[in-house]
Design an enzyme around this catalytic site. Structure first.
Site, short mmCIF file in Angstrom:
data_model
loop_
_atom_site.label_atom_id
_atom_site.label_comp_id
_atom_site.label_asym_id
_atom_site.label_seq_id
_atom_site.Cartn_x
_atom_site.Cartn_y
_atom_site.Cartn_z
N CYS A 40 -6.00 14.61 -5.19
CA CYS A 40 -6.53 13.47 -4.45
C CYS A 40 -7.78 13.86 -3.67
O CYS A 40 -8.05 15.04 -3.45
CB CYS A 40 -5.43 12.97 -3.54
N THR A 42 -8.22 13.58 -0.61
CA THR A 42 -7.79 14.29 0.61
C THR A 42 -7.63 15.77 0.32
O THR A 42 -8.00 16.62 1.14
CB THR A 42 -6.46 13.69 1.12
N HIS A 45 -10.89 17.33 0.57
CA HIS A 45 -11.29 17.56 1.97
C HIS A 45 -10.57 18.78 2.54
O HIS A 45 -11.16 19.59 3.26
CB HIS A 45 -11.00 16.33 2.82
N HIS A 61 0.20 16.04 -2.23
CA HIS A 61 1.06 15.07 -1.54
C HIS A 61 1.40 13.88 -2.44
O HIS A 61 2.03 12.93 -2.00
CB HIS A 61 0.40 14.59 -0.24
N GLU A 62 0.98 13.95 -3.71
CA GLU A 62 1.31 12.88 -4.66
C GLU A 62 2.15 13.53 -5.76
O GLU A 62 1.60 14.06 -6.71
CB GLU A 62 0.02 12.32 -5.27
N CYS A 91 7.38 10.75 13.43
CA CYS A 91 8.16 11.35 14.52
C CYS A 91 9.27 10.43 14.99
O CYS A 91 10.29 10.88 15.48
CB CYS A 91 7.24 11.76 15.68
N CYS A 94 6.98 8.10 19.00
CA CYS A 94 5.72 7.73 19.67
C CYS A 94 5.60 6.20 19.73
O CYS A 94 6.39 5.47 19.13
CB CYS A 94 4.53 8.34 18.92
N CYS A 105 1.82 6.86 13.11
CA CYS A 105 2.47 7.82 14.01
C CYS A 105 1.46 8.83 14.58
O CYS A 105 0.66 9.40 13.85
CB CYS A 105 3.55 8.56 13.23
N GLU A 194 -20.56 0.45 -8.87
CA GLU A 194 -20.33 1.89 -9.03
C GLU A 194 -21.49 2.52 -9.80
O GLU A 194 -21.82 2.06 -10.90
CB GLU A 194 -19.00 2.10 -9.76
ZN LIG Z 1 -3.82 11.16 -1.64
ZN LIG Z 2 5.54 8.66 15.72
#
Ligand SMILES: [Zn+2]
Ligand SMILES: [Zn+2]
Length: 334
Positions: A40, A42, A45, A61-62, A91, A94, A105, A194
């Site tokens: 991804c 992310t 990054h 994370h996918e 969490c 919060c 969160c 694009e």
């Molecule tokens: Zn992602």
């Molecule tokens: Zn939280």
């Protein structure tokens, strides 16, 4: 000791693929034998050190895979289940969590960012993050439940009605999903803006009109009065274009992750005078069940926009060396 292939990002720019011990699981966790994991923006990054992460970390994370071990207090998951994973851990304490917005969160951590994720043969996953999928689902598609959930949440935040006109800026994987999701939500016309031919062709093959903002400036100038515009590009003056092209009372969806601290031009008078709604969207609280269902039903056309890559090619993809050929890389784990 059983070992398994694991990708570790030691520090920005330094990837290592080694055999590691199978991770131990807690009482409320399961061990997932990862079948596939998406690469991804992310991750890119994190690889470049421009997104906060805890190094060293196994990114990814996918992902989706099959449960091979369950902790002693696990109740809702069984060995042999194919699952996709919500990587975000809230969490629960919060203000955002307590006000029903757990995806915002303040203390959020995520698998593949702060904790080891899916670019490994095995990953330990808390039970409450699992979404069971029907056993026959192609893992290369099952693992895309996370980005699809993000897109569905973005669309949920719009006030779009059936028959609307929409424009999507940026034809990366998210932009391609956004085109499809807006059409399924009832948009009568969805246009992609694009510059890269590969991405325009993919959208055109799925029946969308596509405009090159560089060579077709005049076409772009003539576009106007969209009910919805979506910034899935996060570059240049795209946000300003979105504001300009949206009709009075329309929605501008800001999906792209601009680098933190970066400012871009925008004409506030347009937002004011047209009473636009400028809408941010970040991960998702509740869309993964629907994403899973839509993947199982084959509602997203994924074949034209994903490419299988090997674990050893992840660094190349993260460095952008395959950007001319690949819209979305998905790793199939051995
Ligand atoms: Zn992602
Ligand atoms: Zn939280």
């Amino acid at each position: 000791m059983e070992t398994s292939l694991t990708l570790t990002l030691r520090r920005p720019g330094e990837i290592e693929i080694t055999a590691k011990e199978r991770p131990a699981i807690g009482d409320r966790e399961v061990l997932v034998k990862v079948a596939a994991c998406g690469i991804c923006g992310t991750d890119r990054h994190i690889y470049h050190g421009s997104y906060p992460a805890s190094y060293p970390v196994t990114i990814g994370h996918e992902f989706a895979g099959v449960i091979v071990e369950t902790g002693k207090d696990v109740r809702s998951a069984s060995i042999g289940d194919l699952v996709s994973v919500n990587p975000n851990i809230w969490c629960g304490r919060c203000a955002a969590c307590l006000e029903g917005m757990p995806h915002l969160c303040a203390g959020m951590t995520a698998l593949g960012v702060d904790l080891n994720g899916g670019m490994a043969a095995y990953c330990a996953v808390p039970e409450h993050l699992l979404y069971r999928m029907s056993p026959g689902t192609d893992p290369l598609k099952a693992c895309l439940a996370e980005p699809i959930s993000c897109v569905l949440h973005g669309v949920d935040r719009l006030q779009m009605k059936a028959g609307s006109r929409a424009a999507v800026f940026g034809g990366g994987f998210i932009g391609q999903l956004m085109l499809q999701a807006l059409r399924m939500q009832g948009a009568a016309e969805v246009v992609l803006v694009e510059p890269q031919p590969l991405k325009r062709r993919a959208a055109e093959s799925l029946g969308f009109a596509a405009i090159d903002p560089l060579s077709e400036k005049d076409k772009l100038e003539r576009l106007t009065d969209f009910d919805v515009t979506a910034d899935c590009a996060g570059a240049g003056d795209v946000l300003m274009q979105c504001v300009r092209l949206t009709k009075r009372g329309g929605d501008v969806l800001l999906f792209a992750a601009y680098p933190q601290g970066k400012a871009v031009p925008v004409e506030p008078f347009d937002i004011f005078r047209k009473e636009l709604r400028l809408i941010g969207t970040f991960t998702y609280p509740d869309t993964q069940l629907r994403a899973v269902r839509m993947i199982e039903a084959g509602m997203f056309e994924l074949d034209p926009i994903i490419s299988e890559v090997a674990l050893h090619d992840v660094a190349d993809v993260l460095e952008g060396k395959r950007d001319d050929r690949i819209i979305k890389g998905v790793v199939r784990l051995p």
